[in-house]
Every structure is written in C-alpha cells, then in structure tokens.
Scaffold this motif. Structure first.
Motif, PDB file in Angstrom:
ATOM      1  N   UNK A  83       0.873  -1.387   0.036  1.00  0.00           N
ATOM      2  CA  UNK A  83      -0.118   0.009  -0.189  1.00  0.00           C
ATOM      3  C   UNK A  83       1.045   1.492   0.183  1.00  0.00           C
ATOM      4  N   UNK A  84       1.732   1.386  -0.572  1.00  0.00           N
ATOM      5  CA  UNK A  84       3.226   1.784  -0.394  1.00  0.00           C
ATOM      6  C   UNK A  84       3.417   2.749  -1.659  1.00  0.00           C
ATOM      7  N   UNK A  85       2.981   2.257  -2.836  1.00  0.00           N
ATOM      8  CA  UNK A  85       2.696   3.015  -3.924  1.00  0.00           C
ATOM      9  C   UNK A  85       1.883   2.547  -4.720  1.00  0.00           C
ATOM     10  N   UNK A  86       1.066   3.262  -5.896  1.00  0.00           N
ATOM     11  CA  UNK A  86      -0.122   2.791  -7.199  1.00  0.00           C
ATOM     12  C   UNK A  86       0.358   2.653  -8.065  1.00  0.00           C
ATOM     13  N   UNK A  87       0.089   2.142  -9.211  1.00  0.00           N
ATOM     14  CA  UNK A  87       0.788   2.369 -10.347  1.00  0.00           C
ATOM     15  C   UNK A  87      -0.843   1.974 -11.051  1.00  0.00           C
ATOM     16  N   UNK A  88      -1.079   2.971 -12.161  1.00  0.00           N
ATOM     17  CA  UNK A  88      -1.762   3.055 -12.847  1.00  0.00           C
ATOM     18  C   UNK A  88      -0.938   2.917 -14.593  1.00  0.00           C
TER      19      UNK A  88
END
Length: 118
Positions: free
Chosen positions: A65-70
C-alpha cells in the motif's frame, strides 16, 4: 507531499510495510517517487536497475500500500505504467508493535527470511 496521520496497523499490515521498506532498492524507489509520479522505464534508468527487477520491487511496494500504479497510453499509443507514492505515515513504538503483534494472522506461514536475499 502532505502529512498523513499515523494509523495503527494490524500485525499483517505492519509486516508487509516493514518488509517492503526493508530493501535498499525499494527505499530508493520511494525516494525517487517523492519527486512525483514516474513511469517504469524512466525509473529503471534513474535507479540503474533492470525493469524486471524494478517491477518486482514495485509490486512489493504496491502490495504494502505504499505506491499505486496505473497504465496510461502515450501520445504514440504505447502503454506506459506510471507509479506514484501513496501518502503514508508510520509511527513505531513498542506499544504499536505490541498492538500489531496481537492481531497477527497465526495461520500465515509466509517465510519472510527469503526477502532479505533479494
């Protein structure tokens, strides 16, 4: 980046975050993304690591839950995966660790010792 109030994590959440941050490559990824979102190829060049290894580290950070990708399409129609930091704050005290320990999933047999070799 704005300050996020610290939340008391469950034991499993705390282990995921600490494991994710317990690797120098992943700490450098967090440092790099502090400057703003970035796509995988550019991140790999900036950090001097291969894309497959970077993907593995980004997956661990994302699972914690430290980064998000798209995925986004470039002007040329090429799919590019961008990553950015998820705002987080973690306060570690003996009391937080003790509270988290009481919530550990006792059926989890994941061996985190393998993590240190990567």
């Amino acid at each position: 980046m704005t300050e996020v109030p610290a939340q008391v994590p469950t034991g499993d959440q705390l282990l995921k975050v600490l494991t994710a941050l317990g690797n120098p490559h992943r700490m450098r990824i967090v440092e790099s993304l502090l400057g703003g979102r970035n796509y995988v190829s550019r991140l790999a060049r900036e950090l001097g690591i291969g894309r497959p290894l970077l993907h593995m580290h980004l997956q661990r950070l994302e699972a914690a839950g430290l980064v998000t990708g798209a995925l986004e399409l470039s002007e040329g129609g090429k799919a590019m995966k961008y990553f950015e930091l998820t705002p987080f704050s973690l306060t570690l005290t003996p009391e937080v660790v003790a509270a988290a320990a009481r919530t550990l999933n006792t059926t989890d047999t994941t061996d985190t010792t393998k993590e240190t070799a990567q």
